[in-house]
Every structure is written in structure tokens, then in C-alpha cells.
Write an enzyme that holds these catalytic residues in place. Structure first.
Site, short mmCIF file in Angstrom:
data_model
loop_
_atom_site.label_atom_id
_atom_site.label_comp_id
_atom_site.label_asym_id
_atom_site.label_seq_id
_atom_site.Cartn_x
_atom_site.Cartn_y
_atom_site.Cartn_z
N GLU A 13 0.89 -1.17 0.00
CA GLU A 13 0.00 0.00 0.00
C GLU A 13 0.92 1.20 0.00
O GLU A 13 1.53 1.53 1.02
CB GLU A 13 -0.92 -0.03 1.22
N CYS A 69 -1.68 8.93 2.24
CA CYS A 69 -1.48 8.46 0.86
C CYS A 69 -2.61 8.89 -0.05
O CYS A 69 -2.42 9.00 -1.26
CB CYS A 69 -1.37 6.94 0.85
#
Length: 479
Positions: free
Chosen positions: A253, A287
Site C-alpha cells: 500500500e 497516501c
């Protein structure tokens, strides 16, 4: 939220016992630089020991029944809920996270563990008819998933509680022992979570946390006894891990420069408020923080004015102040980098509509217009409180600009025209498309993850459990 004069001491936890390391590491608060934690750091030898301990737990964790795993996770969630304010203090001091956002992360952590408890009690299996061909007559297939073995987890500084939960809780649900290496800046939440998991009933050998440098943690990547590596962090580090993992399974991720489209029919005040929250909360250190906004040209002036007002109104500074939403960056060096990227964009013609200034590790919420597409503030991951606004004429143009990146985590589309929503869903190259909200939106049960340089695999308990297990087929001859 705790006494600012206190300093905690943490060390690695192996087989349920604290293990003193080879050197001390001072963790300094991102906002004011004071020492808040002294971490006793381990080395490769300690990581090797933790891997051996985890392997010893494989059989007992594999044999635990679904109801046992679920009961442990339910108790784990209860214990985590009791530590809500303790966790928020750790997040504020070590990660510089505003206390309100820290409490939200603590609540999300509990929800993540409870989601894993549900899927532990309801493991996914399939009954496969095999008589679709003549030689399958009288046979049935059963497909179940089994634990992959020892899992290594590496977690970042920005969500050092909930991202630990996203790795630790599915591992417990799947029946996989774990060795976890948290970010050196934020060690305390990971150690506390391991203590709570063991108190809830996980075999002590099943959850091990080693405080170590990135260089020493290379052993988790290369050691063949580890069957899977799950990593959250930068794209550069993540893809480097994959290249060195050999036969291991890998879940990554990674980063992004998330885009949002604001169409002419959007609720502009709402969109501006959501973009401000998604781009500037926790100083944009997510993110899926909003970074690039593409606005239909006929409504751009109104939207930009609303976004600037929201940016100017957002309180930036001391994360211990309950009114603060945009706290410090993780350190002054990253704040200086963000300031330099803003200056570089301005030099090439970008206009600063809001913010653009820095004080120590705090960067004011910044809105830039007309930044060239190949500026760092557009084409790289800022990981700071910076949002660029670019105007477009036709929707196809906006879709192309969203896709003009090597990242692909999530995107947002503000419109009430479902035909456009569906086009965006089919054409935008990301792991998720969010309708009438920012790409920063995440419910922890979602299958969350990206494509392109943003990673591979999915998080969310159900999906992470799938990553941490292997399917095995049984063919029964029943006739």
C-alpha cells in the site's frame, strides 16, 4: 491528553516479553522537537530471534478455530477502546497528529479489529460443482483458505495505530503469526497494540514487535522463513521490497497524488470544504490526501474562492490544541522540502491563492493555481498540505488529467450526473473512485489499495485475510 513533561520508554516485544536492544533512539515531537519517547532499538539478531519465535507459533495459530479467533479479536477491540485517550496522546506526541484526529484514528482502530473479528467467525469458502464436464460426474469441490505462515509487517509513521490494526488483526483472523516493524518515529502504538492482543488471548509467540532500522529490517524481506511481507510506505521503498522478496507473497500500500474532479453541477461549498479537509488535515500526510483538483472552468472562480476561504480558516500549529486540524509535518526537513516545492512551482508560473508559508515544521494550508503538470507539486507525492487547482473545459479532459500520473490509489468525482460518475468509474485508473467526496474518504472495511506505482493487493479485514491465506481444494467423490 497526558502530561507534556512525561517521556515514555519502549522496547521490542518478543514472545510477550520486553527485549532491550543494542542502542537507544530518541523520538522527538514533530511540533517542538522535545524528546517524547526513548526507544530501545533492536538489530538483525533480534529480528532473527523474532522470526524463530513466530515460526514456533504457526501450528497453534493454524489450529485455532474460527470462533476462538473471533473471540480473541472481540476482546482485543474492547481493550483497544479502553486505551482511546492513551493512543491519541501517543499519536499527538510522536506523529504530530492533532488530538481530534488522533481520537478518530483510535476509534477507527477499534472498528478495524471488530471487522476482522466478523471475518474470523465467517471464513470465506466455496462449494464448486465439478460436473460441468463428463469426467466430473459425481464429484464436488470444496475450496477453503488456510494460513500462509509467518507474516512480516512494516508500517509507516502517519497512521501508526490504525495501519498496525490493518495488519495485525487480519493476521490473527487468518491464523498467521506476525513480526511487525513499526516506523522508528512512531514505535509506541505498535508495542501497545501487541501487548493488548496478547492480553486478549493471542499466543505470546504469535505477535512480535521489533524496533529496528530500515536497514536491519531487510532480514524480514530476504529471510525465506517469512512467507509474506505486507508493507505500507513510499513507492520507492515498496517496489524495492518486492524486487528482493523472492518467492514471498507481497502486499504493498504505497503513495499517491490523489486527484479530484469538480464538475459544473457540483455542490461547490460542500466540495470546497471536503477538499480542504482532505488536503490539509494532518498536514496532508496521507497516501490519499487530496493533491490535484480539476475544476470545470465555468465554476472555477466560485470554487477557488470557497477553497481559499476554507484554507485560510483552518487552524494550523500545535497538535495538542483541540482546535488544530493542520498540525506539523513529521519533521522540519520535510516541511522545508514542501516549501521548496511550492517555491519551484511559483517560479514556473503557479499562483499562490492561500498559504505558502512555513514556520518550523508547520506549513500553512496552501492552494496553488496554474501549477505546470510536471511540477513536483503535481506529478510527485507532496505528502504535505498543498492542493493544486487546474481548470478544464470538457469532462474527458479532466479524466485524462487525473490519469496523467504514475500513481493510482483513489480519486474523487463531485457531480450529480450519474452518467459522468459511471464514465469516471470505468476510465479512471485507480483502485477506487469516490462519488461526491474526496479521494481521502475511506471506510476501513473497504477493499483499499492501488494500481500502477500505488501498490498491489488490498487492505480491509476481509481482503487482507485473503492476502494472508492460500486456497486449498478438496475434491469429493460423492457418487
Amino acid at each position: 491528553m497526558g502530561n507534556r513533561g512525561d517521556m515514555r520508554r519502549v522496547s521490542s516485544l518478543i514472545a510477550g516479553k520486553p527485549v532491550v536492544g543494542t542502542r537507544a533512539h530518541e523520538v522527538r515531537a514533530p511540533y517542538d522537537g522535545r524528546v517524547v519517547t526513548e526507544a530501545s532499538m533492536g538489530d538483525r539478531a533480534m529480528l532473527n530471534s523474532a522470526i524463530s519465535v513466530a515460526l514456533s507459533a504457526c501450528e497453534v495459530m493454524r489450529r485455532m478455530r474460527p470462533f476462538e479467533r473471533a473471540a480473541i479479536l472481540e476482546r482485543f477491540a474492547e481493550l483497544a477502546a479502553e486505551c482511546r485517550e492513551e493512543f491519541a496522546t501517543m499519536l499527538c506526541e510522536e506523529a504530530g497528529k492533532p488530538v481530534g484526529l488522533g481520537l478518530q484514528e483510535a476509534d477507527r482502530c477499534v472498528a478495524t479489529i471488530r471487522d476482522a473479528a466478523y471475518w474470523a467467525a465467517h471464513p470465506v469458502s466455496e462449494l464448486l460443482p465439478l460436473d460441468g464436464v463428463v469426467h466430473g460426474t459425481g464429484r464436488q469441490g470444496i475450496l477453503k483458505r488456510f494460513p500462509i505462515g509467518a507474516v512480516a509487517a512494516i508500517t509507516p509513521f502517519n497512521f501508526p495505530l490504525n495501519l498496525v490494526a490493518h495488519k495485525m488483526a487480519p493476521a490473527i483472523a487468518a491464523g498467521c503469526p506476525m513480526v511487525l516493524k513499526p516506523a522508528s518515529q512512531t514505535p509506541s502504538c505498535a508495542v501497545r497494540m501487541a501487548e493488548l492482543a496478547i492480553a486478549a488471548g493471542v499466543p505470546p509467540e504469535g505477535i512480535n514487535v521489533v524496533l529496528a532500522s530500515g536497514a536491519d529490517a531487510e532480514l524480514l524481506v530476504t529471510d525465506e522463513r517469512i512467507r509474506m511481507v505486507t508493507f505500507t510506505g513510499s513507492a520507492e521503498v515498496g517496489w524495492g521490497i518486492k524486487a528482493r522478496c523472492g518467492k514471498k507473497k507481497v502486499a504493498l500500500e504505497l503513495g499517491g497524488n490523489a486527484g479530484a474532479i469538480v464538475e459544473r453541477d457540483a455542490d461547490l461549498p460542500y466540495a470546497a470544504q471536503r477538499v480542504a479537509m482532505g488536503g490539509f488535515a494532518y498536514a496532508g500526510q496521507s497516501c490519499i490526501s487530496v493533491q490535484r483538483v480539476f475544476v470545470q472552468e465555468s465554476v472555477a472562480p466560485e470554487f477557488e474562492a470557497a477553497l481559499v476561504a476554507a484554507a485560510d480558516a483552518m487552524i494550523a500549529g500545535d497538535p495538542a490544541d483541540p482546535a488544530t486540524m493542520c498540525g506539523p509535518l513529521i519533521d522540519a526537513a520535510n516541511a522545508a522540502r514542501v516549501e521548496q516545492w511550492i517555491a519551484a512551482a511559483v517560479k514556473r508560473g503557479a499562483r499562490v491563492l492561500a498559504g505558502g508559508t512555513r514556520a518550523g515544521s508547520v506549513v500553512r494550508p496552501t492552494v496553488l493555481a496554474n501549477a505546470p503538470a510536471d511540477c513536483d507539486v503535481n506529478c510527485s507525492e507532496v505528502f504535505g498540505p498543498v492542493v493544486t487547482v487546474t481548470r478544464y473545459r470538457e469532462f474527458d479532459e479532466a479524466l485524462a488529467m487525473v490519469n496523467d500520473t504514475h500513481f493510482g490509489l483513489q480519486a474523487g468525482v463531485f457531480t450529480n450526473d450519474l452518467r459522468l460518475v459511471w464514465r469516471a468509474y470505468e476510465e479512471i485508473e485507480t483502485g477506487g473512485v469516490i462519488h461526491n467526496d474526496v479521494p481521502t474518504f475511506r471506510v476501513d472495511a473497504m477493499p483499499y489499495g492501488g494500481i500502477k506505482d500505488s501498490g498491489m493487493g488490498r487492505e480491509g479485514a476481509r481482503w487482507a485475510i485473503e492476502e494472508m491465506t492460500e486456497p486449498k481444494l478438496l475434491v469429493l467423490k460423492v457418487g
